[in-house]
Design a protein around this motif. Structure first.
Motif, PDB file in Angstrom:
ATOM      1  N   CYS A  25      -5.476  -7.698   3.494  1.00 54.07           N
ATOM      2  CA  CYS A  25      -5.979  -6.812   2.450  1.00 54.07           C
ATOM      3  C   CYS A  25      -7.454  -7.074   2.175  1.00 54.07           C
ATOM      4  O   CYS A  25      -8.267  -6.142   2.135  1.00 54.07           O
ATOM      5  CB  CYS A  25      -5.161  -7.008   1.173  1.00 54.07           C
ATOM      6  SG  CYS A  25      -5.649  -5.933  -0.196  1.00 54.07           S
ATOM      7  N   CYS A  42      -7.092  -1.186   0.585  1.00 55.68           N
ATOM      8  CA  CYS A  42      -7.323  -2.159  -0.486  1.00 55.68           C
ATOM      9  C   CYS A  42      -8.638  -1.825  -1.186  1.00 55.68           C
ATOM     10  O   CYS A  42      -9.718  -2.061  -0.635  1.00 55.68           O
ATOM     11  CB  CYS A  42      -7.351  -3.573   0.090  1.00 55.68           C
ATOM     12  SG  CYS A  42      -5.733  -4.145   0.630  1.00 55.68           S
ATOM     13  N   PHE A  66     -10.737  -4.858   2.864  1.00 54.44           N
ATOM     14  CA  PHE A  66     -11.629  -4.637   1.723  1.00 54.44           C
ATOM     15  C   PHE A  66     -13.071  -4.932   2.132  1.00 54.44           C
ATOM     16  O   PHE A  66     -13.981  -4.113   1.918  1.00 54.44           O
ATOM     17  CB  PHE A  66     -11.162  -5.561   0.589  1.00 54.44           C
ATOM     18  CG  PHE A  66     -11.860  -5.379  -0.727  1.00 54.44           C
ATOM     19  CD1 PHE A  66     -12.796  -4.383  -0.936  1.00 54.44           C
ATOM     20  CD2 PHE A  66     -11.562  -6.225  -1.780  1.00 54.44           C
ATOM     21  CE1 PHE A  66     -13.425  -4.226  -2.161  1.00 54.44           C
ATOM     22  CE2 PHE A  66     -12.181  -6.088  -3.020  1.00 54.44           C
ATOM     23  CZ  PHE A  66     -13.121  -5.092  -3.204  1.00 54.44           C
ATOM     24  N   LEU A  87       0.855  -1.186   0.000  1.00 61.24           N
ATOM     25  CA  LEU A  87       0.000   0.000   0.000  1.00 61.24           C
ATOM     26  C   LEU A  87       0.892   1.238   0.000  1.00 61.24           C
ATOM     27  O   LEU A  87       1.533   1.543   1.012  1.00 61.24           O
ATOM     28  CB  LEU A  87      -0.918   0.002   1.224  1.00 61.24           C
ATOM     29  CG  LEU A  87      -2.033  -1.052   1.257  1.00 61.24           C
ATOM     30  CD1 LEU A  87      -2.792  -0.982   2.585  1.00 61.24           C
ATOM     31  CD2 LEU A  87      -2.998  -0.859   0.099  1.00 61.24           C
ATOM     32  N   ILE A 145      -0.248  -1.282  -4.725  1.00 66.52           N
ATOM     33  CA  ILE A 145      -1.553  -0.613  -4.746  1.00 66.52           C
ATOM     34  C   ILE A 145      -1.320   0.858  -4.415  1.00 66.52           C
ATOM     35  O   ILE A 145      -0.895   1.191  -3.303  1.00 66.52           O
ATOM     36  CB  ILE A 145      -2.520  -1.253  -3.722  1.00 66.52           C
ATOM     37  CG1 ILE A 145      -2.786  -2.721  -4.090  1.00 66.52           C
ATOM     38  CG2 ILE A 145      -3.826  -0.475  -3.664  1.00 66.52           C
ATOM     39  CD1 ILE A 145      -3.647  -3.455  -3.075  1.00 66.52           C
ATOM     40  N   LEU A 205      -6.969  -3.250  -7.193  1.00 67.75           N
ATOM     41  CA  LEU A 205      -6.849  -4.705  -7.099  1.00 67.75           C
ATOM     42  C   LEU A 205      -7.170  -5.364  -8.435  1.00 67.75           C
ATOM     43  O   LEU A 205      -6.458  -6.268  -8.880  1.00 67.75           O
ATOM     44  CB  LEU A 205      -7.789  -5.241  -6.010  1.00 67.75           C
ATOM     45  CG  LEU A 205      -7.294  -5.137  -4.569  1.00 67.75           C
ATOM     46  CD1 LEU A 205      -8.408  -5.503  -3.588  1.00 67.75           C
ATOM     47  CD2 LEU A 205      -6.081  -6.021  -4.340  1.00 67.75           C
TER      48      LEU A 205
END
Length: 311
Positions: free
Chosen positions: A101, A183, A105, A18, A178, A188
């Motif tokens: 992640c 996330c 999410f 990230l 990312i 993604l």
């Protein structure tokens, strides 16, 4: 979840990276201090509303019970992203595990879904209070209020698990970087080995339904409220009616305004910075601002907070 062994893969990476807000080490520490303060203020503000509602018997009404649940939701919502963001500010590799992640999410989007539903039933509550004042106590009973609260949480957490599970089973290639602080489905899906237009369309459809169904319910409720208020003969009566809705309308405007900007904005790479800022506003900024809106515009809430805090 499958990770493809391509030349671009980094063998010592055990998850996604990230990027967050890239800057110097000093800048990262400054951001850590800033967001730590924002997080603590958010917890204190929303926690104070929950305690005030529990403490003051006069606030044991559907309107304030919904508000207390909404404040608890805001605490959960900001907690789904900020602690990991704070850890990344002090981390050198900024790695988040695959399971971490997709858990983030799931919880981030489930809590966001729950917030959409809560805003809708809070608007429905204001509609009943203003348009059906004589029947309000018999219509909005404690049982109905509890059922609505439970329905919001259940629907919110059942809205996204299927697409998230499908995305988690895809094969990912490349650097696994990312360019976000959480996330997010856009980055993604961009990391999958092959394009999945069907999944992208499916995600767009369920996201659109989630945004627009509650939004239409909110707008319909307030259209009926506006019609009823305009029929009130006295200016004082109209002001009182509008004041009971003002706080909620302000929160709806902040949340949906930023989410709509995010939803309608392009997902190209050059817009990544704007996407991060908009996401930051509705995921971190609004949970911080909402307690101020409700406490400053609501006389009963101000009195309850003063009583609870001993001011």
């Amino acid at each position: 979840m499958k990770i493809s062994n391509t030349p671009n893969n980094t063998s010592n990476i055990t998850g996604f990276i990230l990027l967050g807000f890239p800057c110097s080490r000093e800048g990262q520490i400054l951001l850590f201090v800033l967001f730590s303060g924002v997080y603590l203020l958010t917890l204190m503000g929303n926690g104070s509303i929950i305690c005030a509602v529990c403490w003051d018997q006069r606030l044991h009404t559907p309107m304030y019970i919904l508000l207390a649940n909404f404040s608890f939701l805001e605490i959960c919502y900001v907690t789904s992203t900020v602690p990991n963001m704070l850890a990344n500010f002090l981390s050198d590799n900024k790695v988040i595990s695959f399971s971490g992640c997709f858990l983030q999410f799931y919880f981030f989007f489930s809590l966001g879904s729950t917030e959409c539903f809560f805003l809708a039933i809070m608007a429905f509550d204001r509609y009943l209070a203003i348009c059906q004042p004589l029947h309000y106590p018999t219509l909005m009973t404690g049982r109905l209020c509890s059922n609505l609260v439970v329905s919001c949480w259940v629907l919110g957490f059942l809205w996204f698990p299927v697409p998230i599970i499908i995305i988690s089973q895809m094969s990912f290639c490349g650097s696994r970087i990312i360019d976000h602080f959480l996330c997010d489905p856009g980055p993604l899906l961009a990391l999958t080995c092959t394009r999945t237009p069907v999944m992208e369309v499916f995600w767009a459809i369920i996201s659109s339904l989630l945004l627009f169904i509650p939004f239409l319910c909110i707008m319909s409720s307030y259209a009926l409220v506006l019609r009823a208020v305009l029929r009130v003969p006295s200016a004082a009566g109209r002001r009182k009616a509008f004041s009971t809705c003002g706080s909620h309308l302000a929160v709806v405007s902040l949340f949906y305004g930023s989410v709509m900007v995010m939803y309608l904005s392009p997902t190209s790479e050059h817009e990544a910075g704007m996407q991060k800022l908009v996401t930051l506003f509705y995921s971190v900024g609004t949970p911080l601002i909402n307690p101020l809106i409700y406490s400053l515009r609501n006389k009963d809430m101000k009195l309850a907070l003063q009583k609870f805090l001993g001011i």
